[in-house]
Scaffold this motif. Sequence first.
Motif, PDB file in Angstrom:
ATOM      1  N   VAL A 144       0.836  -1.201   0.000  1.00  0.00           N
ATOM      2  CA  VAL A 144       0.000   0.000   0.000  1.00  0.00           C
ATOM      3  C   VAL A 144       0.871   1.252   0.000  1.00  0.00           C
ATOM      4  N   ASN A 145       1.875   1.260   0.878  1.00  0.00           N
ATOM      5  CA  ASN A 145       2.777   2.399   0.891  1.00  0.00           C
ATOM      6  C   ASN A 145       3.549   2.528  -0.423  1.00  0.00           C
ATOM      7  N   GLN A 146       3.963   1.390  -0.968  1.00  0.00           N
ATOM      8  CA  GLN A 146       4.648   1.418  -2.275  1.00  0.00           C
ATOM      9  C   GLN A 146       3.760   2.084  -3.325  1.00  0.00           C
ATOM     10  N   ALA A 147       2.479   1.690  -3.291  1.00  0.00           N
ATOM     11  CA  ALA A 147       1.565   2.195  -4.320  1.00  0.00           C
ATOM     12  C   ALA A 147       1.310   3.690  -4.155  1.00  0.00           C
ATOM     13  N   ILE A 148       1.032   4.136  -2.935  1.00  0.00           N
ATOM     14  CA  ILE A 148       0.673   5.553  -2.797  1.00  0.00           C
ATOM     15  C   ILE A 148       1.886   6.463  -2.976  1.00  0.00           C
ATOM     16  N   ILE A 149       3.088   5.931  -2.739  1.00  0.00           N
ATOM     17  CA  ILE A 149       4.275   6.748  -3.033  1.00  0.00           C
ATOM     18  C   ILE A 149       4.514   6.795  -4.533  1.00  0.00           C
ATOM     19  N   LEU A 153       0.903  10.188  -4.206  1.00  0.00           N
ATOM     20  CA  LEU A 153      -0.111  10.637  -3.263  1.00  0.00           C
ATOM     21  C   LEU A 153       0.522  11.198  -1.982  1.00  0.00           C
ATOM     22  N   VAL A 154       1.594  10.565  -1.553  1.00  0.00           N
ATOM     23  CA  VAL A 154       2.325  11.038  -0.366  1.00  0.00           C
ATOM     24  C   VAL A 154       3.809  11.029  -0.671  1.00  0.00           C
TER      25      VAL A 154
END
Lengths: 306, 278
Positions: A144-149, A153-154
Amino acid sequence: MTRAAKKKKSGINKDYMGYVFILPFVIVFIAFVLYPIAYTFWLSLTDTQLMSGVSGRFVGLDNFQALYNTPAFRTSITNTWLLWVLGFTPQIGFALVLAYMFTNSTLKLRGTGIFKALYYLPNLLMPATVAALFATYLTRFGPVNQAIIAIGLVDDSIAFLDTPLWARLTVTFIGWWMWFGQTTIIMVAGMTTISPALYESAMLDGASQPKMFWRITLPLIKPILLFVLVTALIGGLQSFDIPFLLTNGRGDPQGSIMTMNIFMYLRRSSVMGDIGSAASVSVVLFFMSSIVALVLFGLFREKDKD
Amino acid sequence: MYVFKQRLSKFLCYSFFVILAVICVVPVYMLLINSTRATPDINRGISLIPSDYLLTNWQSLNARGINFVRGLFNSSVLAFSTTALSVYFSLMTAYAIKVYNFKFKKQFFVFVVLMTMVPGQLYIIGFFRYVAVLNLLNSYIPLIVPSVAAAGTVFFAKQYFDAALMPELIQSARIDGASEFQIFNKIALPLAAPGAFTMGIFAFVGSWNSFLTPFMLLTDQNLYTLPLMMSQLNSDPFITDFGMVYTGMAFTLIPIIVVYALFSKRIVNGISLGSVKG
């Protein structure tokens, strides 16, 4: 012809067999449900501990007083309700909207069966695995963090399971994810019982879709709404698996997802195994669910009268 | 203009449905995909195409000493036996309520309906202590026997009998000289088979997924069910081999996904049936 008269006529009365047929249920029920319920109530009035080896003394309402003076217990009540309201609101919202679309005769949507089936899928998955799955997805370097970075997004990864707010939102999301499909199916079942003629005549009078939803659909599915509300509430107040397994089994970060049942479990698995105290948590939960269920029944019934 | 509006709203509806379907399915799909990938690849990024590390992951899972095959066996033993008991005895209880006119029958049924609202977690402490006193911790008896008295299943069975069982059928069987148990086993049970099947699926899934009760009663790792093994695997903070973890997770989900793929229609209908008539 009444039933009794019919029996007399045929000359066969085997009604005593009713007792024989319910006997297995009754015996097992008394032994494994009724007795444990009574025993839980009794334990809540004693200072029984697993480790002391002696059966506990009767201490009256001491356990309840101790609970009242334990800030962590009060937090667990707030958490339980907060997580339930946060999770249930979108669940029922989505279910109502989806069911209205699925059953709407002017839209005439096809293939809704497939969508219902897909939305229900998460409900069948093992909660232990669902918790582990989201815990793995939401790690600092997880997907999830991989995707939003990656999509910008963040800038920096989010510590989902180390921040109280994110942890609560995660539990809420999982609750929604697992239950909105089930609620949708029930709502569809309820809405299909509404006669299309009602909508047709309303449409002739020029009513808009939202107006028909509020004035026809919602009032007519009230009994099912009550059913969903009560069952979801009773189940929701029992929340344990997901918040327990999502983090360290203590409802952390900072006790933000410690539900009443997690608190109960922690009491039981404390150093001395305070099961008297743990039982008192269950008793509080028992009264809380009963009272809320009764209030809901009362509210809905009163409204039905007018 | 009207047709255009109609098409637009249809398009918007379907887009909304598809987005939700993606949200429901993608976490599960990615789990299955990741179970076939090597941990370094998983750490490097997301992929939606399977790789060929399933066997490697499976071997590292076994090397950790958590015996998932044993768990599958244990979970199956529990799920099949509780399903059989709860379906058979719930039908029997519901049959009694439907067919016989005994005293306190109405009160009994109301009581059953009320008990569907009392979840097992509420009296887990009393249950646990009681089982400990009976010296039945680390035994499957307290996990299996209570399914004879499954209030929710009785309620469902009663609804089913109300719709499917004709009293005339029983009368004529009696005149033919069949005993009451014969009538139940030979006539009522086959009639109830489709309903029994739906009830059975729910009972099976319930047992398969159940966590708190076995978690409290079982400490012997040889008796652990899949949910307990899952929590064991999950609670180890030092695990970095995510490929292995995903494989373990996939292993616990696949039986249910297969069941669902085969019977999704029945399951979905079963939920509707359990609610509307109640």
